[in-house]
Enzyme design. Structure first.
Site, mmCIF file in Angstrom:
data_model
loop_
_atom_site.group_PDB
_atom_site.id
_atom_site.type_symbol
_atom_site.label_atom_id
_atom_site.label_comp_id
_atom_site.label_asym_id
_atom_site.label_seq_id
_atom_site.Cartn_x
_atom_site.Cartn_y
_atom_site.Cartn_z
ATOM 1 N N ARG A 180 -6.392 -6.959 -2.008
ATOM 2 C CA ARG A 180 -5.090 -6.363 -1.707
ATOM 3 C C ARG A 180 -3.987 -7.419 -1.682
ATOM 4 O O ARG A 180 -3.085 -7.381 -0.833
ATOM 5 C CB ARG A 180 -5.141 -5.565 -0.410
ATOM 6 N N ARG A 188 1.688 -5.001 1.384
ATOM 7 C CA ARG A 188 2.818 -4.930 2.313
ATOM 8 C C ARG A 188 3.122 -6.207 3.065
ATOM 9 O O ARG A 188 4.153 -6.297 3.721
ATOM 10 C CB ARG A 188 2.585 -3.777 3.299
ATOM 11 N N ARG A 210 8.599 -0.698 -2.451
ATOM 12 C CA ARG A 210 8.144 0.511 -1.755
ATOM 13 C C ARG A 210 9.279 1.249 -1.024
ATOM 14 O O ARG A 210 9.136 2.429 -0.714
ATOM 15 C CB ARG A 210 7.023 0.140 -0.783
ATOM 16 N N ASP A 232 -5.144 2.450 -6.974
ATOM 17 C CA ASP A 232 -5.942 2.821 -5.808
ATOM 18 C C ASP A 232 -7.242 3.432 -6.286
ATOM 19 O O ASP A 232 -7.291 4.033 -7.373
ATOM 20 C CB ASP A 232 -5.196 3.823 -4.923
ATOM 21 N N TYR A 290 -14.314 9.934 0.957
ATOM 22 C CA TYR A 290 -12.974 10.505 1.158
ATOM 23 C C TYR A 290 -12.928 11.969 0.739
ATOM 24 O O TYR A 290 -12.298 12.800 1.400
ATOM 25 C CB TYR A 290 -11.931 9.702 0.380
HETATM 26 O O1 CP3 Z 1 -4.035 -5.908 -4.584
HETATM 27 C C1 CP3 Z 1 -5.063 -5.196 -4.707
HETATM 28 O O2 CP3 Z 1 -6.140 -5.437 -4.130
HETATM 29 C C2 CP3 Z 1 -5.035 -4.040 -5.670
HETATM 30 C C3 CP3 Z 1 -4.676 -2.778 -5.207
HETATM 31 C C4 CP3 Z 1 -5.622 -1.956 -4.351
HETATM 32 C C5 CP3 Z 1 -5.125 -1.073 -3.370
HETATM 33 N N1 CP3 Z 1 -6.153 -0.355 -2.881
HETATM 34 C C6 CP3 Z 1 -3.707 -0.950 -3.019
HETATM 35 C C7 CP3 Z 1 -3.327 -0.208 -1.815
HETATM 36 C C8 CP3 Z 1 -6.997 -1.806 -4.387
HETATM 37 C C9 CP3 Z 1 -8.026 -2.552 -5.214
HETATM 38 C C10 CP3 Z 1 -7.325 -0.776 -3.461
HETATM 39 C C11 CP3 Z 1 -8.685 -0.281 -3.263
HETATM 40 C C12 CP3 Z 1 -8.932 0.661 -2.172
HETATM 41 N N2 CP3 Z 1 -8.178 1.723 -1.782
HETATM 42 C C13 CP3 Z 1 -10.120 0.669 -1.405
HETATM 43 C C14 CP3 Z 1 -11.272 -0.291 -1.557
HETATM 44 C C15 CP3 Z 1 -10.962 -1.570 -0.883
HETATM 45 C C16 CP3 Z 1 -10.924 -1.490 0.619
HETATM 46 O O3 CP3 Z 1 -9.838 -1.619 1.179
HETATM 47 O O4 CP3 Z 1 -11.984 -1.293 1.212
HETATM 48 C C17 CP3 Z 1 -10.023 1.727 -0.502
HETATM 49 C C18 CP3 Z 1 -11.052 2.107 0.549
HETATM 50 C C19 CP3 Z 1 -8.800 2.394 -0.754
HETATM 51 C C20 CP3 Z 1 -8.274 3.592 -0.071
HETATM 52 C C21 CP3 Z 1 -7.000 3.277 0.602
HETATM 53 N N3 CP3 Z 1 -5.783 3.213 -0.044
HETATM 54 C C22 CP3 Z 1 -6.764 2.959 1.965
HETATM 55 C C23 CP3 Z 1 -7.837 2.904 3.024
HETATM 56 C C24 CP3 Z 1 -5.395 2.709 2.100
HETATM 57 C C25 CP3 Z 1 -4.648 2.378 3.370
HETATM 58 C C26 CP3 Z 1 -4.695 0.907 3.487
HETATM 59 C C27 CP3 Z 1 -3.850 0.314 4.551
HETATM 60 O O5 CP3 Z 1 -3.944 -0.931 4.665
HETATM 61 O O6 CP3 Z 1 -3.098 0.986 5.262
HETATM 62 C C28 CP3 Z 1 -4.813 2.857 0.837
HETATM 63 C C29 CP3 Z 1 -3.412 2.645 0.482
HETATM 64 C C30 CP3 Z 1 -3.146 1.367 -0.260
HETATM 65 N N4 CP3 Z 1 -3.873 0.950 -1.329
HETATM 66 C C31 CP3 Z 1 -2.105 0.434 -0.019
HETATM 67 C C32 CP3 Z 1 -2.188 -0.540 -1.001
HETATM 68 C C33 CP3 Z 1 -1.272 -1.709 -1.236
HETATM 69 C C34 CP3 Z 1 -1.023 0.541 1.042
HETATM 70 C C35 CP3 Z 1 -0.080 1.539 0.479
HETATM 71 C C36 CP3 Z 1 1.343 1.358 0.815
HETATM 72 O O7 CP3 Z 1 2.036 0.545 0.178
HETATM 73 O O8 CP3 Z 1 1.805 2.100 1.691
#
Ligand code: CP3
Length: 367
Positions: free
Chosen positions: A38, A42, A51, A87, A162
């Site tokens: 990630r 943010r 964003r 995502d 999910y």
């Molecule tokens: O930079 C990177 O790693 C690439 C982008 C990426 C995101 N999500 C961006 C994201 C990747 C590879 C993911 C994978 C992802 N998404 C996973 C597997 C990795 C892990 O975290 O275990 C999972 C379980 C998800 C599902 C998901 N999407 C969650 C649990 C969340 C909330 C995360 C949080 O920190 O609040 C998201 C949203 C998300 N995915 C964000 C980002 C940058 C935050 C979104 C925002 O900008 O509001």
């Protein structure tokens, strides 16, 4: 032969064959590569600015925006790999699921019976997910050559988590109930997801991804026996069908210290570790030649920057240099992370990675 000298600022000849890929091929290298899960997110003010104007899914679905935020951490830090900004739920949305983000994925209607599973479609990856492929093609054009482009997908079990639960949960009781009470429906869902994951990952490699990571974040919910029965065959099939020579396949899980041998059994090249396992102990459980990734606690980036080299060094020494090691955090970076912590990490990994190789070479020279 591919002899590479450490490249300082004075290095005249940059080795453009990416360090990440050379390590995955188990070549002798100058230092340890790193990227951060990630890394586009943010904690970066420039990401938060994007964003403010666009919601999360719009950023994922718009190639120019996804390309821009993917590049943001690469402009700031000396990272060795860049992961596609998207995502894990994006291909599932293309299967017909109604998903919003708050900030994690939330389903309007959880999928809990056979008819709901049967209603899920099989998207054409190159077409219905063409915006992802366009982002990857943009990135291959725009990334510096020494930075490896990583594509990714969620693994069937984590996607199913999910879909069935409707969002994140503590126990995932709905998911596990479906698995234990209606294994036929559960496996049907896993099979449908696996087909989509295979199409999606192959299309990403065709579009320019140089390595791929499968995120099975929630696999750690399962006992090793249940993982073997309900999940492993699906993952093995994915790895078998997606793996291509020269394109490393990485496997990620969180809380999966009990599953490392099973991750290896899936056939992957690199097994990712969270911070709850000791690197040296984990390394010894995985076959020589198979790589490891990890495994700093994401919150360690909040520690005083001067403490970073020692923390990093313990991980580097635990991983050794006989088999591939990609440095990373044990899970995604926290949104509250200070930028100085990331800078200290990048410097420490590259500096200490050089130092342990130099020390090893000196020790051989002196003996
Ligand atoms: O930079 C990177 O790693 C690439 C982008 C990426 C995101 N999500 C961006 C994201 C990747 C590879 C993911 C994978 C992802 N998404 C996973 C597997 C990795 C892990 O975290 O275990 C999972 C379980 C998800 C599902 C998901 N999407 C969650 C649990 C969340 C909330 C995360 C949080 O920190 O609040 C998201 C949203 C998300 N995915 C964000 C980002 C940058 C935050 C979104 C925002 O900008 O509001």
């Amino acid at each position: 032969m591919n002899v590479t000298e450490p490249q300082g600022i004075s290095g005249v000849e940059e080795n453009l064959d990416p360090l990440f890929l050379r390590v995955c091929r188990n070549e002798a290298v100058e230092t340890t590569p790193l990227w951060i899960m990630r890394q586009a997110g943010r904690y970066l003010p420039e990401y938060r600015r994007v964003r403010e104007e666009h919601d999360f899914l719009t950023v994922c679905n718009t190639p120019d925006l996804a390309t821009e935020v993917t590049l943001q951490p690469i402009r700031r830090f000396d990272l060795d790999a860049s992961i596609l900004f998207s995502d894990i739920m994006v291909p599932v949305i293309a299967m017909g699921a109604d998903i919003t983000f708050a900030p994690g994925p939330v389903l309007a209607e959880p999928i809990r019976d056979e008819s709901a599973v049967r209603a899920l479609g099989r998207p054409d990856a190159a077409d219905d997910l063409g915006f992802v492929m366009e982002t990857l093609r943009n990135l291959r054009r725009e990334l510096p050559q020494h930075v490896t482009l990583i594509g990714f997908s969620g693994a069937p079990f984590t996607l199913a988590a999910y879909l069935v639960e409707g969002g994140a949960s503590k126990e995932f009781a709905s998911l596990k109930s479906l698995m234990f009470q209606e294994p036929v429906t559960f496996h049907l869902l896993m099979e449908k997801l696996a087909l989509v994951v295979v199409d999606y990952m192959k299309a990403q490699i065709d579009a320019g991804a140089q390595a791929v990571q499968l995120f099975d974040t929630w696999a750690g919910l399962l006992s090793p026996a249940d993982y073997r029965e309900y999940v492993l065959p699906h993952v093995q099939r994915i790895v078998e069908q997606v793996k291509r020579p020269g394109v490393p396949f990485l496997m990620y899980g969180n809380g999966t210290g009990g599953l490392l041998e099973l991750f290896e059994e899936a056939g992957v090249d690199i097994v990712s570790l969270d911070w709850r396992v000791d690197m040296a102990a984990a390394r010894s459980r995985i076959s020589p030649g198979i790589g490891v990734q990890g495994n700093l606690d994401p919150i360690a980036l909040f520690a005083p920057p001067e403490t970073m080299p020692l923390r990093v060094r313990n991980i580097l020494e635990g991983a050794g240099t006989e088999s591939p090691h990609i440095f990373n955090l044990g899970h995604g970076i926290s949104r509250h992370t200070p930028i100085e912590g990331v800078e200290a990490l990048v410097r420490a990994v590259h500096d200490e990675g050089r130092r342990i190789r130099r020390e090893a070479a000196d020790a051989i020279g002196n003996s």
